[in-house]
Scaffold this motif. Structure first.
Motif, short mmCIF file in Angstrom:
data_model
loop_
_atom_site.label_atom_id
_atom_site.label_comp_id
_atom_site.label_asym_id
_atom_site.label_seq_id
_atom_site.Cartn_x
_atom_site.Cartn_y
_atom_site.Cartn_z
N TYR A 1 0.84 -1.21 0.00
CA TYR A 1 0.00 0.00 0.00
C TYR A 1 0.87 1.26 0.00
O TYR A 1 0.65 2.19 -0.79
CB TYR A 1 -0.93 -0.01 1.20
N ASP B 1 -4.91 1.90 -2.61
CA ASP B 1 -5.66 1.66 -1.38
C ASP B 1 -6.14 0.22 -1.24
O ASP B 1 -6.33 -0.29 -0.12
CB ASP B 1 -6.88 2.60 -1.31
N ALA B 2 -6.33 -0.46 -2.37
CA ALA B 2 -6.89 -1.82 -2.32
C ALA B 2 -6.01 -2.76 -1.50
O ALA B 2 -6.52 -3.67 -0.82
CB ALA B 2 -7.05 -2.36 -3.74
N TYR B 3 -4.71 -2.56 -1.55
CA TYR B 3 -3.83 -3.44 -0.77
C TYR B 3 -4.10 -3.33 0.73
O TYR B 3 -3.98 -4.30 1.47
CB TYR B 3 -2.36 -3.10 -1.04
N ALA C 1 -6.64 -3.13 2.48
CA ALA C 1 -7.76 -3.88 3.05
C ALA C 1 -7.26 -5.10 3.82
O ALA C 1 -7.84 -5.49 4.84
CB ALA C 1 -8.73 -4.31 1.96
N ASP C 2 -6.17 -5.70 3.36
CA ASP C 2 -5.65 -6.89 4.02
C ASP C 2 -4.83 -6.58 5.27
O ASP C 2 -4.38 -7.50 5.96
CB ASP C 2 -4.79 -7.70 3.04
N ASN D 1 -6.17 -5.09 7.81
CA ASN D 1 -7.13 -5.30 8.91
C ASN D 1 -6.82 -4.41 10.11
O ASN D 1 -6.59 -4.87 11.22
CB ASN D 1 -7.14 -6.77 9.36
N GLN D 2 -6.84 -3.09 9.85
CA GLN D 2 -6.41 -2.17 10.89
C GLN D 2 -7.32 -2.18 12.12
O GLN D 2 -6.91 -1.76 13.20
CB GLN D 2 -6.30 -0.75 10.33
N VAL E 1 -7.64 6.01 3.80
CA VAL E 1 -8.02 4.65 4.25
C VAL E 1 -7.34 4.27 5.57
O VAL E 1 -7.78 3.34 6.24
CB VAL E 1 -7.71 3.58 3.18
#
Length: 555
Positions: free
Chosen positions: A339, A345-347, A349-350, A352-353, A384
């Motif tokens: 990211y 931004d798509a990266y 998502a994994d 998991n903040q 994000v």
């Protein structure tokens, strides 16, 4: 080559213990004093002039060593110079130095240790001095082990995978441990680039256009790149012989070498490191940067397709495993690095903040490495990322660590559970996280003081009275569990390596008895003691980061 230097545990308990390398002028400066009747201590300068007489703290017992001790605080002394500290009733006089460049040599030495651990290269006298040696492990003929075989690369296919760093006291190379090790050096550079740009490590690459720490990291990164299968993007877990070699020099170990297994953990650690390296090397080599990012993306895709491929040791392989059956943290770390580097931004998502908290990193637990990179790049993060949550989690961790210092008789945030295999790296990774949190809020000066206390611990303010870095301090390990150190003709250990440190676990590695069963005293400076006296690339890495951070953050 081994040395006969030793001391008894009984004598150690009567000593004044402090940082044997030195202090920055405005750092917190503490010494541990045996609980004698005296209530004051005295500091004299190099001219034998008394510069401070002050009160000792009240006596307290530190459970990990069962010692009753007092603390001497001499932080008020800020002038550069050499000093001695004395206490009535304590036989030894402790010497210390205050210097504006207190940790420059330590930092350079800790990085230079990686050069001494390079595979596939002659270490020439011009750069290695008395530690010169012939090249070992060219690794241009490496066999694909059955556990890593595919239709395009069947078992016994020959590949070339040269360079890299020997992982620890042995001659094997592992992607998982290379991940956190290489990253930590890159993270140190990313945070303190000006400091490293002015450094000369006297390695073969010195003087080129790339800072020396990045040159050294590149030696390992190029090996890591060769560990990716170009046919599918997967990454081999390790490159090893089938068994550990004896204590011989690298050139004498001619065992066949294999790439073993492909794992999700290896792919994700690889992806994270290559994504970080891509942005850090971009100003120096755009083509290399692109190659690294492409490799990171390919490894990420492989891991997403193969999310639960865990390492299982083949029956004919007896070398280290670095197995990990939970890779949620590796997914998070790789997602954060991809990211940041791609700005996609798509990266993220994994990552998991919303799940989990900050903790102290180690090779099996790497999510906080992503937090470090996010903190380093906080001003360029998109919407994000919940920046307040990021700061809060780092602050919570740092507060919890710092609170342990205030209740410790030794003035360090270490309890009995912190003395495991490689305990010194755990202490320094705590310090690393404290400096990251401090950089986000420099009003939290207790974070910096606590980080200093952990470096002090490693450099001599500990129950063993050792500075655990070879070649640095007054008393340091002479007989580390490290094949080149044990097999060369030079007395003592190769300099710059952090020994693993005191270990309260059950140990059966030596016939020589350990000096104590108490967790903080159970350390043995003997070659046989791989459980307390081995070296490892992931242990040196936080020493590099923390020494650079304290050199830069403390006046």
């Amino acid at each position: 080559m081994t040395s006969s230097v030793s001391s008894s545990a009984a004598n150690v308990t009567t000593l004044i213990k402090l940082n044997q390398v030195g202090y920055k002028p405005n750092s917190e400066k503490l010494a541990v004093i045996p609980a004698v009747a005296a209530t004051t201590f005295t500091v004299k300068d190099a001219y034998n002039t008394v510069v401070l007489t002050a009160n000792l703290s009240s006596a307290k017992t530190w459970t990990p060593s069962a010692e009753s001790v007092k603390l001497a605080d001499f932080s008020s002394i800020t002038a550069e110079g050499d000093y001695t500290l004395t206490v009535d009733g304590v036989q030894n006089t402790a010497s210390f130095k205050i210097s504006a460049n207190a940790y420059d040599a330590l930092n350079a030495g800790a990085i230079k240790a990686y050069y001494y651990n390079r595979a596939s290269i002659d270490l020439l006298e011009e750069y290695a001095g008395v530690y010169k040696r012939a090249a070992g492990h060219a690794d241009t003929t490496v066999y694909v082990h059955e556990s890593a075989a595919t239709s395009l690369r069947p078992a016994n296919t020959i590949i070339s995978a040269p360079k890299g760093w020997y992982d620890a006291g042995d001659y094997n190379l592992y992607i998982v441990n290379s991940g956190i090790s290489t990253y930590t050096l890159l993270a140190a550079y990313e945070k303190y680039p000006t400091y490293f740009q002015g450094q000369n490590l006297h390695i073969p690459e010195s003087g080129n256009a790339i800072p020396d720490v990045l040159d050294e990291a590149l030696w390992n990164l190029e090996w890591m790149l060769s560990m990716q299968d170009p046919n599918d993007g997967g990454v081999y877990h390790k490159l090893t012989s089938k068994n550990f070699s004896g204590f011989v020099m690298p050139s004498a170990d001619t065992s066949a070498r294999y790439v073993v297994g492909k794992t999700t953990a290896a792919a994700l650690d690889f992806a994270a490191v290559m994504a970080a390296a891509s942005r850090i090397y971009k100003p120096y080599d755009a083509t290399l940067s692109t190659k690294m990012l492409d490799a990171a993306k390919a490894a990420w895709v492989w891991a997403k397709t193969n999310p639960t491929v865990y390492y299982s040791q083949p029956s004919d392989i007896k070398t280290g495993e670095y197995g990990d059956g939970n890779v949620a943290d590796e997914f998070a770390w790789a997602a954060a690095e991809l990211y940041i580097t791609t700005e996609e931004d798509a990266y993220f998502a994994d990552f998991n903040q919303s799940v989990g908290s900050a903790d102290v990193p180690g090779w099996p637990n790497v999510k906080s490495l992503g937090l470090i990179s996010l903190a380093h790049n906080i001003d360029s993060l998109s919407y994000v990322v919940d920046k307040d949550l990021l700061k809060s989690r780092l602050n919570t961790l740092a507060t919890n660590i710092s609170s342990q210092k205030t209740t410790s008789a030794y003035g360090v945030p270490l309890t009995s559970g912190d003395f495991y295999w490689g305990s010194n790296s755990g202490a320094l990774n705590k310090a690393l996280m404290l400096t990251v949190a401090y950089e986000l809020d420099n009003t939290k000066t207790n974070y910096l003081k606590t980080a200093q206390s952990l470096l002090d611990y490693v450099l001599g303010r500990n129950p063993t009275d050792y500075s655990f870095v070879t070649g640095f301090g007054v008393k340091y390990p002479q007989n580390v569990h490290h094949r080149p150190s044990g097999s060369d003709t030079v007395a003592g250990s190769i300099p710059g390596f952090l020994a693993g440190g005191a270990n309260g676990e059950n140990k059966t590695d030596c016939t020589t008895p350990y000096p104590s069963t108490l967790s903080a005293k159970s350390y043995l400076d003997a070659q046989c003691s791989y459980m307390t006296n081995e070296i490892a690339i992931n242990w040196n890495a936080p020493l590099v980061y923390v020494s650079a951070a304290l050199q830069n953050l403390t006046e």
